[in-house]
Design a protein around this motif. Structure first.
Motif, PDB file in Angstrom:
ATOM      1  N   ILE A 112       5.817   4.007  -8.144  1.00 21.11           N
ATOM      2  CA  ILE A 112       6.061   3.835  -6.714  1.00 21.11           C
ATOM      3  C   ILE A 112       5.833   2.386  -6.315  1.00 21.11           C
ATOM      4  CG2 ILE A 112       5.371   4.552  -4.421  1.00 21.11           C
ATOM      5  CD1 ILE A 112       4.154   7.036  -5.776  1.00 21.11           C
ATOM      6  N   GLN A 113       4.763   1.806  -6.859  1.00 21.57           N
ATOM      7  CA  GLN A 113       4.409   0.442  -6.480  1.00 21.57           C
ATOM      8  C   GLN A 113       5.524  -0.524  -6.828  1.00 21.57           C
ATOM      9  OE1 GLN A 113       2.109  -0.252  -4.645  1.00 21.57           O
ATOM     10  NE2 GLN A 113       0.761   1.509  -4.812  1.00 21.57           N
ATOM     11  N   MET A 153       1.554   6.207  -9.827  1.00 22.19           N
ATOM     12  CA  MET A 153       1.344   5.193  -8.804  1.00 22.19           C
ATOM     13  C   MET A 153       2.156   3.945  -9.106  1.00 22.19           C
ATOM     14  SD  MET A 153      -1.460   4.596  -6.494  1.00 22.19           S
ATOM     15  CE  MET A 153      -0.225   5.565  -5.767  1.00 22.19           C
ATOM     16  N   LEU A 188      -5.710  -4.246   0.628  1.00 20.53           N
ATOM     17  CA  LEU A 188      -5.100  -3.226   1.475  1.00 20.53           C
ATOM     18  C   LEU A 188      -4.870  -3.709   2.892  1.00 20.53           C
ATOM     19  CD1 LEU A 188      -7.025   0.062   0.674  1.00 20.53           C
ATOM     20  CD2 LEU A 188      -4.678  -0.502   0.112  1.00 20.53           C
ATOM     21  N   ALA A 243      -4.517  -0.462  -4.504  1.00 18.44           N
ATOM     22  CA  ALA A 243      -4.071   0.925  -4.551  1.00 18.44           C
ATOM     23  C   ALA A 243      -4.404   1.559  -5.891  1.00 18.44           C
ATOM     24  CB  ALA A 243      -2.577   0.996  -4.285  1.00 18.44           C
ATOM     25  N   THR A 288       0.848  -1.188   0.000  1.00 20.35           N
ATOM     26  CA  THR A 288       0.000   0.000   0.000  1.00 20.35           C
ATOM     27  C   THR A 288       0.879   1.233   0.000  1.00 20.35           C
ATOM     28  OG1 THR A 288      -0.024  -0.182   2.377  1.00 20.35           O
ATOM     29  CG2 THR A 288      -1.938  -1.003   1.202  1.00 20.35           C
ATOM     30  N   GLY A 289       0.985   1.838  -1.133  1.00 16.62           N
ATOM     31  CA  GLY A 289       1.775   3.056  -1.182  1.00 16.62           C
ATOM     32  C   GLY A 289       0.859   4.219  -1.412  1.00 16.62           C
ATOM     33  N   LEU A 290      -0.389   4.031  -1.024  1.00 15.88           N
ATOM     34  CA  LEU A 290      -1.409   5.034  -1.336  1.00 15.88           C
ATOM     35  C   LEU A 290      -0.937   6.448  -1.057  1.00 15.88           C
ATOM     36  CD1 LEU A 290      -5.012   4.248  -0.290  1.00 15.88           C
ATOM     37  CD2 LEU A 290      -3.972   4.309  -2.513  1.00 15.88           C
ATOM     38  N   TYR A 297       7.954  -0.716  -4.094  1.00 25.26           N
ATOM     39  CA  TYR A 297       7.508  -1.516  -2.962  1.00 25.26           C
ATOM     40  C   TYR A 297       7.448  -2.978  -3.331  1.00 25.26           C
ATOM     41  CZ  TYR A 297       6.565   2.550  -0.209  1.00 25.26           C
ATOM     42  OH  TYR A 297       6.723   3.691   0.518  1.00 25.26           O
ATOM     43  N   SER A 346       1.794   7.613  -0.609  1.00 29.13           N
ATOM     44  CA  SER A 346       3.131   8.003  -0.985  1.00 29.13           C
ATOM     45  C   SER A 346       3.158   8.738  -2.312  1.00 29.13           C
ATOM     46  CB  SER A 346       4.026   6.778  -1.078  1.00 29.13           C
ATOM     47  OG  SER A 346       3.480   5.908  -2.026  1.00 29.13           O
TER      48      SER A 346
END
Lengths: 516, 302, 343
Positions: free
Chosen positions: C274-275, C271, C168, C224, B4-6, C278, B8
Motif C-alpha cells: 500500500i505504501q 503494508m 506521521l 507506519a 500515512t496509510g495506516l 502512496y 488503509s
C-alpha cells in the motif's frame, strides 16, 4: 544460539556506522562540492523557478524562455538599461515617407551558429515567419502595421507600413521577432535546435529542467568570458536561495522579496518587472459607468498601502505608463495620493453620496498577490462608503471572463512596455483587438495614441503620451496600482553582471560577465 | 503528501473477529480511556476540536485578519504569544482559525469519502458477484491513480476553494473506505449469521440495518479517525502545491507553506502551525488506534 | 489485497488439490491476475482521458493566458488544429490508443519533444527515489519496530515513537524544506541543486542527491511500518507457540529471530504494498523541493499546462507500477502465509 546474537549486533553496528558515515561524509563532501565550482570548466548556473519550456523563439511566452533565448538570438534593435533603443543587428535606422517606412542598415560580418551569414534576406524571412498564421506568434500584433519588407541591398532593408507607426521599434526588440537563419527555417528545426547570432550557442536541453549554452566563439559583440551557461529550474525560491548559499548557483532569479531578504550577504539587484497591476474597470453599465464614481474609487484607494500589504513594500506605485522615457509623472491626474475627502466629493458629484457597491474578480492562481491587493483595497474603499465584493476565480474562468469583458472590476496583471502605443493600442486604439476587456473607448484617447505613434520626434511623443496618461487617469478608465520588483541575486565572485529591466534583454550582460 | 496509510490496511484477521461482536456505547468510551493510545488521542483531539469550535465563534484573542502595521514579524511576546506574521496578524489567532478551517475541510472530505465508500463497500459485500466485481474493479482503478493526481485534477477542474479541496481529498479516500467496509460485510455474509437470518425470514433491509451496519460501525469509527488525520495532511500538501483554499481563508496548510520562505528569519510562523497540524494528525491517529483496541475483544477488559 | 476477500483466494473449504492440479491452478491464477491488471490499467487510461477533457481550458489558454486575445482568427484556427482542440473525444481516444499500441506515446504539446523521451529521463529518477525511500522506510520501521517491541519503554522504543510522531504528523514538505534550509544555510551543502546525476554516471553524487529526499519520504513510511511491526511483534511475543518453543528449550534469541520475523513480516508486506502506492504520489511534493527531474514534477507541470499526451502516459505508467507492485505483493503474500499455502 549465540551466533544470532552476534549477527544482530553486527547488523546494528553496521547500520549505525553506515548512517554516521553518511552523515559525516555529507559534511565532508561540502568542500568537494565547492571545489568543483571554483574551476572554470563548470558552467555558470542561472536558476529560476520555471524551466525553459520551448525553444522556438517565435512562440515563447514564458519569462524564462525569453531570458534564455535572448542569449542565443539577436534582434534588429534592443533596449539598454534606461530602456532606450540601441543598435543590435541593425546599426542604424531612419524613418521616411511621413513615418510610413523605416529603413534599417544591417550589421556586417555576423554569422549564425550554422555558419550562414546574416543579410537582409534573413530579415525578410524572419518577418514572414512571424506573420504566417501557422507559426502562432502572439507578438505578430506588434508588427501588424507592416505591409511588406523589402531587401534594398544585402545590408539594407526597408519596412513599408500601412500607417505611420513608431511602436514597431519596440516590437522588434522582442525575442518573438528574432532574426532567424533561412537554413534553419527551411529545415524546420527551430523548435528543437536553436540557431542564432547571439553571445551563446545551444548545447543541450532537458525540457522544464535545464538548458545548457556554450560561448559563441564568433560572436560579433566581442569575446564572451563565460565558457558555458546553464539555465536551471529549481521549483521553489527557498531552494534557489539555498543553492546560492551552497555555491551551486551563481545567479538566482527571484520574485519573492522575503526570500531575497534572507540572502543578506549577497548582492541583490532589483529592477522593475515589465508589468503593472491595475484594477481594470468596465465602464459600460452599473455604478462604474459614472465617471465621478470611478474617480471616487481612484481617490479612495491607497496605493502605497496596497504595495505594503501585497508585496511586502517591494514595489513602486505607477501610473498608466510604468517605466521608460515616457513614464507617467504624476501617477494620476486625479489623486496621486489617497484622499478620502476628495473621494467623497466625487461621490456627491456622481449623485449618491452614500457610495455604491460593485464586485471585483481576482485570480490567485494567476497572480498570488491579487487577493492581498483586493483585501487591502476593500477596507480602503469602505472608508469612503464604497463597498467592493471580491470574487476569486480559477485560471480558466478568469481568462474567459477577462476576454469577454464579463466583469465589473478586475484585478489584472498586464504586461508593460516602454512604448505606450504598444501597451495601449490594443486596448484603446482604433480597431483594438482587446477593446472588450478594456471596457472604455473614446475618440480623444484614440487620437492621442495615434498621434504619439505616428510621430517619431521624442519631444512630440513626450507631449502626446503625457496627455494620454492624464486622460486615462483623469477619466479613471482603470485604477493603476503598482509594479513589483524582480530580483537577481549575484553569487560571490561574479563580476560584471547587471540586471536589465527588459523582457528579452534582462540577462544580456552575461555576454561580458566573468567569475573570479 | 505524507504516506500515512495506516488505516488503509485491509481488515486483518483479528479485526474481522472484532467486527462480529459489537461494543456497547458506554463501554466504548471507557475502553478508549483504558487504552493508552486512545487516552492521548482523546485528549489531543479534544483540545484541537475545542480550539476550532472556539475560533469559529470568534473566540480568538485578535481578529485573525486584522493587520497591525506597527507589529510586523514580531517574535513571540506576551501580547502575541505566537508572534506576528509579515502582515502584522496575530499568529495565535491565525492558528486557531486555521485549525477550524483545516478541520472543516477534513470533516467534509471524510464525510464524502465515508458515505460514498461505505455505501460502495456494503453494496459490494452484500450484493451479488457481478455488482461486487464491478465495484471492486472501479475501486482498483481509483487506487491505481495516485491520490494526489486525483486531487490535482479535481482542483484543476473545479478551481481552488475550501469546498473543492474537501471534494478532492474526499474522492481520493473513497476506495479505502470501500475496501475496509467490504471485508467485514463479506465475512458476515459468508458466515452463518446472514444465512440464518434469511432462513428466519428477515428481509434484506432489516438484515442490513439492524445487523450488518452495527457490526461495521466499529471499523468505520476507526477508519474515520484515521481518514481525518490523513485529510489534514493532504490539505496541507494541496496548499503547498498552490491548490488549497485561496486567501483570506487561511488553513493550517496554507500557513505552513507560506512560512517556508520566512522560516529562516521568523521561525514562529512555521513552528506553531506545524505543531497544530501535528496535534491534529497524531491525535486522530492515536484515537483511531484506541478505537481499534477498544473494538478488539482480546484487549477489552472483562 | 485482491478483491477476493480478506484472506486470499476463496476456495471451497476442505478440498486438497493434487500436485498437478495445484500447478494448473497456479497458472490459471496468474493468468487471471494478468488479465485483471491489464483491465485495470486500461480502465485507468479511460478515466484519465475523460477527466482531462473535462478540465476547463486547454494547452492554448495555458500557454498564452489573456494574450490569446491578441491572436488573429487565422492564427487561432491554425493553433486549434495543432493542439487538437475541437476534435470529437472518441476520435481523440481512438488515435491515442492506436498510437500507444504501436508504441508511440505521443508528443508533448508544450515542449514538442516526444513523450517517450521525457518519460525515459524522468522514470528512472522517480523509480530510484521510490526504491530508496521504501528501503530506508523499511529499515527504520523494522529496526525501531522490532527492537522497540522487544524492550518496550526503553531508549530505543522512545526514540522510535519520536520518529513515528514526526513521520506521521509533519507534512513531508515541511520536513523536506526544513532539511534543505538547514543543510544549505548551516553546511552550505545542497547537492540537489546540481544537475541530477544518474547512478551510472556519478554514483556518489547520485546517492547524495537521492538520500535526502528519500529520507524525507521514508519517515512517513517508516512510521507506519514501525507501528504495525511493533504491534505484531508484541502480539507474536505473547502468543502461545512462542511460549511453547521456549518451553521446548530453545534459547531466547533464536525464538526472537525466526518466529518473530516470519510472522511479523506478513502485515509488513501488506503494508509495504500500500505504501508504495502512496509513495508514487508522495514523490510529487519531494521532487519539487529537492529539484529531482522525476515523473512527479513532470506530472504537475503537464497538468498545469494541459499537456494531455504527457499526463495520459505518465498516469498510465503510475497505474501500471502500482498494479504490478500489488500483484507482486499478493504473490509473496500467498507464498508466505502458511494458511493460504497449505490450502
Amino acid at each position: 544460539m549465540r551466533y544470532t546474537k552476534v549477527i544482530r549486533n553486527v547488523v546494528v553496528l553496521a547500520a549505525s556506522v553506515g548512517l554516521a558515515g553518511a552523515l559525516c561524509s555529507s559534511v565532508g563532501a561540502a568542500p568537494r562540492v565547492q571545489a568543483i565550482h571554483s574551476s572554470s570548466a563548470s558552467p555558470f548556473v542561472v536558476a529560476s523557478t520555471s524551466g525553459v519550456q520551448k525553444l522556438d523563439p517565435d512562440v515563447v511566452t514564458n519569462f524564462v524562455d525569453f531570458q534564455a533565448l535572448g542569449l542565443i538570438y539577436d534582434q534588429l534593435v534592443r533596449y539598454n538599461k534606461q530602456l532606450q533603443f540601441v543598435p543590435d543587428l541593425a546599426t542604424s535606422w531612419a524613418f521616411s515617407n511621413g513615418n510610413r517606412a523605416i529603413t534599417f542598415q544591417l550589421r556586417k560580418n555576423v554569422t549564425f551558429d550554422d555558419g550562414t551569414s546574416f543579410t537582409s534576406a534573413n530579415v525578410v524571412a524572419s518577418i514572414d515567419r512571424v506573420l504566417a498564421p501557422k507559426t502562432g506568434d502572439a507578438s505578430a500584433s506588434y508588427i501588424s502595421s507592416v505591409k511588406t519588407v523589402v531587401a534594398k541591398g544585402p545590408y539594407s532593408v526597408e519596412f513599408v507600413l500601412s500607417h505611420p507607426d513608431s511602436s514597431i521599434l519596440s516590437g522588434l526588440t522582442s525575442v518573438n521577432l528574432s532574426m532567424l537563419s533561412t537554413k534553419a527555417i527551411a529545415a524546420g528545426t527551430l523548435a528543437t535546435t536553436p540557431d542564432g547570432t547571439g553571445p551563446y550557442m545551444f548545447a543541450s536541453w532537458s525540457p522544464n529542467n535545464y538548458l545548457i549554452l556554450t560561448a559563441n566563439p564568433h560572436y560579433w559583440g566581442g569575446k564572451v568570458k563565460l565558457a558555458s551557461v546553464k539555465i536551471e529550474a529549481i521549483p521553489t525560491e527557498q531552494s534557489i536561495a539555498s543553492a546560492i548559499e551552497a555555491n551551486t548557483v551563481q545567479l538566482g532569479l527571484l520574485t519573492e522579496p522575503e526570500v531575497a531578504k534572507t540572502l543578506s550577504s549577497y548582492t541583490v539587484q532589483n529592477v522593475l518587472d515589465l508589468s503593472y497591476r491595475a484594477l481594470m474597470l468596465q465602464d459600460k453599465t452599473g455604478p462604474l459607468a459614472n465617471v465621478n464614481n470611478r474617480r471616487a474609487l481612484e481617490c479612495a484607494i491607497n496605493r502605497k498601502q496596497i504595495v505594503a500589504d501585497s508585496v511586502f513594500g517591494q514595489g513602486q506605485v505607477v501610473g498608466p505608463i510604468p517605466m521608460g522615457p515616457f513614464a507617467s509623472n504624476p501617477v494620476s491626474a486625479v489623486c496621486p495620493n489617497t484622499n478620502v475627502a476628495a473621494a467623497k466629493r466625487y461621490l456627491k458629484a456622481a449623485g449618491d453620496p452614500s457610495g455604491f457597491t460593485f464586485t471585483a474578480i481576482t485570480s490567485v492562481a494567476i497572480d498570488p498577490t491579487s487577493s492581498a491587493q483586493a483585501i487591502a483595497a476593500q477596507s480602503e474603499l469602505a472608508q469612503a462608503g464604497i463597498k467592493m465584493n471580491i470574487e476569486n476565480l480559477a485560471t480558466d474562468a478568469y481568462i474567459q471572463d477577462w476576454l469577454k469583458g464579463d466583469f465589473q472590476a478586475c484585478f489584472a496583471w498586464n504586461g508593460a512596455n516602454p512604448d505606450p502605443y504598444t501597451m495601449y493600442g490594443r486596448y484603446f486604439g482604433q480597431g483594438a483587438n482587446l477593446g472588450v476587456p478594456a471596457g472604455y473607448s473614446s475618440p480623444a484617447l484614440q487620437k492621442l495614441l495615434l498621434q504619439g505613434d505616428e510621430s517619431s520626434s521624442a519631444s512630440a511623443q513626450q507631449k502626446y503620451y503625457s496627455e494620454l496618461s492624464a486622460n486615462l487617469t483623469g477619466n479613471a478608465v482603470w485604477v493603476w496600482l503598482f509594479t513589483s520588483y524582480d530580483y537577481a541575486v549575484v553569487g560571490h565572485g561574479v563580476n560584471g553582471f547587471s540586471f536589465f529591466p527588459s523582457l528579452t534583454d534582462s540577462l544580456q550582460t552575461l555576454s561580458s560577465t566573468s567569475v573570479s | 503528501m505524507s504516506v500515512t496509510g495506516l488505516g488503509s490496511a485491509p481488515a486483518l484477521p483479528g479485526e474481522l473477529d472484532a467486527a462480529v461482536a459489537p461494543v456497547g456505547r458506554r463501554g466504548l468510551v471507557r475502553a478508549l480511556w483504558h487504552s493508552p493510545n486512545g487516552r492521548v488521542g482523546l485528549v489531543l483531539v479534544g483540545v484541537v476540536v475545542a480550539a476550532a469550535i472556539a475560533a469559529s465563534f470568534g473566540g480568538t484573542p485578535y481578529d485573525p485578519q486584522f493587520q497591525n502595521a506597527a507589529a510586523l514579524l514580531q517574535h513571540p511576546t506576551w501580547s502575541h504569544p505566537f508572534g506576528t506574521d509579515q502582515f502584522g496578524r496575530d499568529v495565535l489567532s491565525l492558528v486557531l482559525d486555521g485549525l477550524g478551517v483545516s478541520l472543516e475541510i477534513a470533516c467534509l472530505a471524510v464525510l464524502i469519502a465515508g458515505v460514498i465508500g461505505t455505501i460502495g463497500g456494503v453494496v459490494a459485500g452484500f450484493l451479488g458477484r457481478w455488482t461486487s466485481a464491478v465495484i471492486m474493479r472501479v475501486t482498483d482503478m481509483m487506487f491505481a491513480i495516485p491520490a494526489i493526481l486525483l486531487a490535482l485534477i479535481v482542483v484543476a477542474a473545479l478551481g481552488a476553494g475550501w469546498l473543492n479541496s474537501a471534494i478532492a481529498i474526499g474522492v481520493g479516500y473513497i476506495p479505502i473506505f470501500v475496501r475496509v467496509v467490504r471485508g467485514p460485510v463479506l465475512a458476515l455474509r459468508e458466515s452463518g449469521y446472514v444465512s440464518a437470518g434469511r432462513v428466519l425470514g428477515f428481509s434484506r433491509r432489516r438484515l442490513l440495518f439492524r445487523h450488518i451496519l452495527p457490526n461495521v460501525s466499529g471499523i468505520l469509527a476507526v477508519q474515520t479517525s484515521l481518514a481525518l488525520a490523513w485529510s489534514v495532511l493532504a490539505e496541507a500538501s494541496l496548499s503547498f502545491l498552490g491548490l488549497g483554499p485561496p486567501p483570506p481563508t487561511a488553513s493550517l496548510g496554507e500557513m505552513v507553506s507560506q512560512a517556508g520562505s520566512l522560516a529562516a528569519i521568523a521561525w514562529w510562523t512555521l513552528a506553531f502551525p506545524s505543531v497544530a497540524i501535528i496535534f491534529a494528525v497524531i491525535g486522530f491517529n492515536l484515537l483511531g488506534d484506541g478505537l481499534r483496541d477498544a473494538i478488539d475483544p482480546r484487549t477489552r477488559k472483562p | 489485497m485482491t478483491d477476493d476477500g480478506p484472506a486470499g483466494a476463496v476456495a471451497p473449504a476442505g478440498r486438497r488439490l493434487s500436485g498437478e492440479g495445484r500447478a494448473r491452478g497456479l497458472l490459471f491464477e496468474v493468468a487471471r491476475r494478468l488479465a485483471s491488471m491489464v483491465l485495470t490499467i486500461f480502465g485507468v487510461s479511460i478515466i484519465v482521458f475523460l477527466v482531462l477533457r473535462l478540465l476547463p481550458g486547454n494547452a492554448l489558454t495555458s500557454a498564452l493566458g489573456v494574450s490569446e486575445g491578441l491572436l488573429t482568427h487565422a492564427q487561432l484556427v491554425a493553433l486549434d488544429h495543432y493542439y487538437g482542440i475541437g476534435e470529437p473525444v472518441i476520435q481523440q481516444y481512438g488515435s491515442w490508443l492506436h498510437a500507444i499500441l504501436t508504441g508511440n506515446l505521443g508528443v508533448s504539446l508544450q515542449s514538442r519533444t516526444s513523450v517517450a523521451s521525457l518519460v525515459g529521463t524522468a522514470l528512472p529518477v522517480t523509480f530510484e527515489l521510490a526504491i530508496a525511500a521504501m528501503l530506508l522506510g523499511l529499515l527504520i520501521g523494522v529496526l525501531f519496530g522490532v527492537f522497540g517491541a522487544l524492550r518496550p519503554g526503553r531508549a530505543v522504543d522512545v526514540t522510535g515513537q519520536g520518529v513515528s510522531v514526526i513521520g506521521l504528523g509533519v507534512p513531508s514538505f515541511v520536513i523536506g524544506t526544513g532539511l534543505v534550509t538547514l543543510l544549505a544555510s548551516v553546511f552550505q551543502y545542497f547537492p540537489s541543486s546540481e544537475t541530477f546525476a544518474s547512478l551510472t554516471s556519478d554514483p556518489w553524487l547520485n546517492i547524495q542527491q537521492i538520500f535526502f529526499p528519500a529520507l524525507t519520504l521514508s519517515l512517513g513510511i517508516g512510521a507506519a511500518i514501525m507501528r504495525t511491526t511493533r504491534a505484531s511483534v508484541l502480539e507474536v511475543v505473547g502468543q502461545n507457540y512462542v511460549r511453547t518453543a521456549r518451553g521446548k528449550g530453545l534459547s531466547r534469541h533464536s525464538v526472537t529471530w525466526k518466529h518473530i520475523f516470519l510472522n511479523a513480516f506478513i502485515p509488513v508486506l501488506t503494508m509495504s504494498g500500500i505504501q508504495l502506492g502512496y509513495l508514487l504520489g508522495g514523490t510529487v511534493i519531494v521532487e519539487q523541493i529537492f529539484v529531482l527531474p522525476g515523473l512527479g514534477r513532470l506530472l504537475v507541470e503537464s497538468i498545469n499546462g494541459r499537456d494531455f499526451p504527457v499526463v495520459q502516459s505518465v498516469t498510465t505508467i503510475f497505474a501500471a507500477g502500482f498494479v504490478v507492485v500489488n500483484m507482486v505483493v499478493d504473490v509473496l503474500y500467498a507464498a508466505i502465509d502458511p494458511r493460504i499455502r497449505n490450502r
